[in-house]
Design a protein around this motif. Structure first.
Motif, PDB file in Angstrom:
ATOM      1  N   SER A 440      -0.412  22.923  19.047  1.00 45.80           N
ATOM      2  CA  SER A 440       0.607  21.998  19.586  1.00 45.80           C
ATOM      3  C   SER A 440       0.745  20.781  18.677  1.00 45.80           C
ATOM      4  CB  SER A 440       0.202  21.569  20.990  1.00 45.80           C
ATOM      5  OG  SER A 440      -1.077  21.007  20.928  1.00 45.80           O
ATOM      6  N   GLU A 441      -0.156  20.655  17.670  1.00 41.27           N
ATOM      7  CA  GLU A 441      -0.062  19.488  16.784  1.00 41.27           C
ATOM      8  C   GLU A 441       0.701  19.785  15.508  1.00 41.27           C
ATOM      9  OE1 GLU A 441      -4.214  18.871  16.992  1.00 41.27           O
ATOM     10  OE2 GLU A 441      -3.710  18.573  19.118  1.00 41.27           O
ATOM     11  N   VAL A 442       1.540  20.798  15.509  1.00 42.30           N
ATOM     12  CA  VAL A 442       2.306  21.118  14.309  1.00 42.30           C
ATOM     13  C   VAL A 442       3.141  19.882  13.903  1.00 42.30           C
ATOM     14  CG1 VAL A 442       4.095  22.199  15.728  1.00 42.30           C
ATOM     15  CG2 VAL A 442       3.977  22.774  13.345  1.00 42.30           C
ATOM     16  N   PRO A 443       3.116  19.481  12.594  1.00 45.30           N
ATOM     17  CA  PRO A 443       3.814  18.255  12.184  1.00 45.30           C
ATOM     18  C   PRO A 443       5.295  18.285  12.557  1.00 45.30           C
ATOM     19  CG  PRO A 443       2.481  19.128  10.386  1.00 45.30           C
ATOM     20  CD  PRO A 443       2.429  20.133  11.483  1.00 45.30           C
ATOM     21  N   GLY A 444       5.801  17.113  12.941  1.00 46.89           N
ATOM     22  CA  GLY A 444       7.176  16.989  13.446  1.00 46.89           C
ATOM     23  C   GLY A 444       8.214  17.539  12.478  1.00 46.89           C
ATOM     24  N   ASN A 445       8.044  17.240  11.163  1.00 46.29           N
ATOM     25  CA  ASN A 445       9.074  17.685  10.213  1.00 46.29           C
ATOM     26  C   ASN A 445       9.091  19.215  10.087  1.00 46.29           C
ATOM     27  OD1 ASN A 445       6.589  17.576   8.961  1.00 46.29           O
ATOM     28  ND2 ASN A 445       7.447  17.227   6.924  1.00 46.29           N
ATOM     29  N   THR A 450      11.837  24.261  11.267  1.00 49.99           N
ATOM     30  CA  THR A 450      11.784  25.640  11.791  1.00 49.99           C
ATOM     31  C   THR A 450      12.834  25.835  12.881  1.00 49.99           C
ATOM     32  OG1 THR A 450       9.415  25.480  11.424  1.00 49.99           O
ATOM     33  CG2 THR A 450      10.169  27.407  12.630  1.00 49.99           C
ATOM     34  N   ILE A 451      12.941  24.839  13.758  1.00 51.24           N
ATOM     35  CA  ILE A 451      13.927  24.954  14.848  1.00 51.24           C
ATOM     36  C   ILE A 451      15.337  25.047  14.257  1.00 51.24           C
ATOM     37  CG2 ILE A 451      14.979  23.652  16.759  1.00 51.24           C
ATOM     38  CD1 ILE A 451      12.188  22.732  17.525  1.00 51.24           C
ATOM     39  N   SER A 452      15.638  24.164  13.283  1.00 44.89           N
ATOM     40  CA  SER A 452      16.988  24.174  12.667  1.00 44.89           C
ATOM     41  C   SER A 452      17.246  25.531  12.032  1.00 44.89           C
ATOM     42  CB  SER A 452      17.118  23.120  11.570  1.00 44.89           C
ATOM     43  OG  SER A 452      16.853  21.891  12.080  1.00 44.89           O
ATOM     44  N   GLN A 453      16.241  26.055  11.358  1.00 45.77           N
ATOM     45  CA  GLN A 453      16.387  27.339  10.672  1.00 45.77           C
ATOM     46  C   GLN A 453      16.712  28.454  11.665  1.00 45.77           C
ATOM     47  OE1 GLN A 453      16.517  27.553   7.513  1.00 45.77           O
ATOM     48  NE2 GLN A 453      16.858  29.780   7.590  1.00 45.77           N
ATOM     49  N   ILE A 454      15.958  28.470  12.781  1.00 45.42           N
ATOM     50  CA  ILE A 454      16.181  29.524  13.797  1.00 45.42           C
ATOM     51  C   ILE A 454      17.618  29.424  14.313  1.00 45.42           C
ATOM     52  CG2 ILE A 454      15.547  30.280  16.135  1.00 45.42           C
ATOM     53  CD1 ILE A 454      12.683  29.318  15.559  1.00 45.42           C
ATOM     54  N   ILE A 455      18.045  28.192  14.632  1.00 47.04           N
ATOM     55  CA  ILE A 455      19.377  28.035  15.236  1.00 47.04           C
ATOM     56  C   ILE A 455      20.470  28.377  14.211  1.00 47.04           C
ATOM     57  CG2 ILE A 455      20.960  26.390  16.344  1.00 47.04           C
ATOM     58  CD1 ILE A 455      18.532  25.093  17.631  1.00 47.04           C
TER      59      ILE A 455
END
Ligand code: ATP
Length: 502
Positions: A440-445, A450-455
């Motif tokens: 759960s501590e994956v760095p914010g950037n 990753t989220i942008s890439q998926i979307i």
């Protein structure tokens, strides 16, 4: 002297005194005797009213309830497991002699835990009916007062009231129902400002401990809460609320049963299929379902129908889900944009899961200018990667459709983006993203990228599908603009007539 006469006399004396002051008389010599009179009257009447609040037997919410309630377990739809567990717990009241013979320690408390509107109050009432017990109810918030000792005295009064009512009604048992018990039973020491909360909870524990099997009136305390995690562990220890019965949101079968119970007094048209309504109402509580049928009946009345038709029910589902229709009237261009947006969502939704669209509308409700409602075919608690990707595609399809038809996107996709981001985040934290398993501590950037890439990938996929269907989008949207809304069947027929998208 009657209360009314006393009030008239007091009012007249007050008026005379005010008049005297206005005429210039010096009445300061009356201050001391008047204060004495007020003080004596307060002492005669017990506590000052301010402290009394709604104290009194009626104040604890039991006037009408204190008889044996009419609700039975048959009036409660779904909740088979919860009902069974509660019935087991009630055996000691029902068969007290047998329980005593076997040396069973009497059960003193049952906690019903679950989301609002799932039937916890109904269960407690049905328990009283089933065991022939007097029913006394109160809500946790009625015990919490600013003044030290008031809450504790209300707890004592509630137990006393239950025994008195049972004796008066010649009953051998009483059920005390305390709704929102978390308000009164939260972990001690949480409310630092004053100790009133702790005193009230201590009193409740003392009263529960004082429930004795040899007393002629057996008492069972039934608590209800939406937040059992907040409760003081002392309440949950064996010998107090040692049965916790989970009362969850109903599944499809439960919803169907609840709908059948609440449809008993309503004239449904033969075309109404309650099983299908149950299918379309995933996540609804019993209270939502009762409200849904009531709203459907109101719609039938408004529409001058003698029976409730599927359209009345469809509108009611949307009202319960999204709120009342708003009287915003968007410009023609805006409405067209909303229609392209919704049709985009609907086409991709149907492609991801054939038969998924329940209805499409461009009528605004609350903050939504239009929306599509999807059918969950079965109640689902786990999602695969493919299903989450499909859901992201449905989210982004509205904006992509606007862009393809009108050349630009709009702010109408804010909610969709939020939903798509949440879904992508779920993918990441379930180890379903290209990052694999992450903490759960994956760095914010990294999370953001990753989220942008998926979307982005899903936007491209959706563009690939919709770019060849611009004509179809326009055609279905123009039908929607004329009709304002259409159900899933109409949409699928129209879509099939235009093109096979599967
Ligand atoms: P809260 O936690 O908000 O106090 P609750 O769980 O006690 O809610 P109830 O007060 O029992 O919910 O239910 C409210 C209304 O919803 C009931 O009067 C009934 O009309 C309907 N209802 C809820 N659950 C059911 C159910 N399982 N079967 C039939 N009707 C239900």
């Amino acid at each position: 002297m009657g209360k009314l006469t006393r009030e008239i006399v007091a009012g007249s004396v007050g008026a005379l005194l005010v008049l005297a002051v206005l005429l210039g008389f010096d009445l300061s010599f009356l201050i001391l005797p008047a204060s004495l009179v007020v003080l004596l009257s307060l002492i005669r009447n017990g506590r000052p009213n301010l402290l009394q609040g709604d104290l009194g037997l009626g104040g604890l919410g039991s006037n009408d309830d204190s008889k044996i309630p009419l609700v039975t377990f048959e009036d409660i739809g779904g909740q088979d497991v919860a009902k069974r567990e509660l019935l087991e717990a009630l055996a000691f009241l029902k068969e007290s002699d047998r329980s005593a013979q076997l040396g069973i320690r009497p059960l003193k408390g049952v906690l019903l835990a679950g989301p609002p509107g799932t039937g916890k109050t109904l269960m407690a009432k049905a328990a009283a009916n089933y065991t022939g017990s007097v029913f006394v109810s109160a809500s946790g918030s009625q015990f919490v007062q600013m003044y030290a000792g008031v809450g504790a005295s209300r707890v004592r009064q509630l137990f006393k009231q239950a025994r008195t009512l049972a004796e008066q009604g010649e009953k051998t048992s009483a059920i005390i129902f305390i709704d929102e018990i978390d308000v009164l039973g939260a972990k001690r020491g949480k409310n630092h400002s004053h100790m009133e909360y702790d005193q009230t909870l201590n009193e409740l524990l003392t009263q529960i401990d004082g429930v004795k099997s040899e007393h002629p009136v057996k008492i069972l305390v039934v608590g209800a809460t939406n937040r059992s995690d907040l409760l003081d562990p002392a309440l949950l220890r064996p010998g107090r609320f040692d049965r916790v019965v989970q009362v969850d949101l109903p599944d499809k079968k439960g919803r169907w049963q609840i709908l059948k119970i609440h449809a008993k007094n309503k004239p449904l048209a033969p075309e109404v299929n309650l099983e299908q309504v149950a299918e379309e109402t995933y996540g609804f509580s019993g209270a939502h379902l009762e409200n849904l049928l009531n709203e459907a009946a109101i719609n039938a009345l408004r529409n001058n129908h003698k029976q409730i038709y599927p359209g009345d029910i469809r509108d009611a589902i949307e009202k319960v889900m999204l709120g009342e229709k708003s009287n915003r009237s968007p410009q023609k261009e805006e409405l067209e944009r909303v229609a392209y947006h919704e049709v985009g969502h609907a086409i991709i939704s149907e492609r991801v899961r054939p038969g998924a669209v329940a209805s499409i509308t461009i009528t605004s409700r609350n903050n939504a200018l239009g929306y599509i409602r999807q059918n969950p075919q079965v109640d689902q608690y786990l999602y695969t990667k493919e299903q989450i990707i499909g859901a992201i595609q449905v989210c982004v399809a509205g904006a992509v459709s606007e862009e393809l038809v009108l050349g630009q996107r709009s702010t109408g996709a804010v909610g969709d983006i939020e939903q798509a981001t949440d879904l992508a985040k779920r993918m990441v934290f379930s180890g379903l993203s290209p990052l694999g398993i992450v903490s759960s501590e994956v760095p914010g950037n990294i999370l953001h990228e990753t989220i942008s890439q998926i979307i982005k990938e899903q936007e491209l996929a959706v563009k690939g599908v919709l770019s060849s269907l611009v004509g179809v989008i326009k055609e279905i949207a123009s039908y929607l603009l004329r009709q304002e809304s259409m159900d899933g069947e109409e949409f699928r027929a129209l879509l099939a007539a235009c093109v096979d998208v599967s």
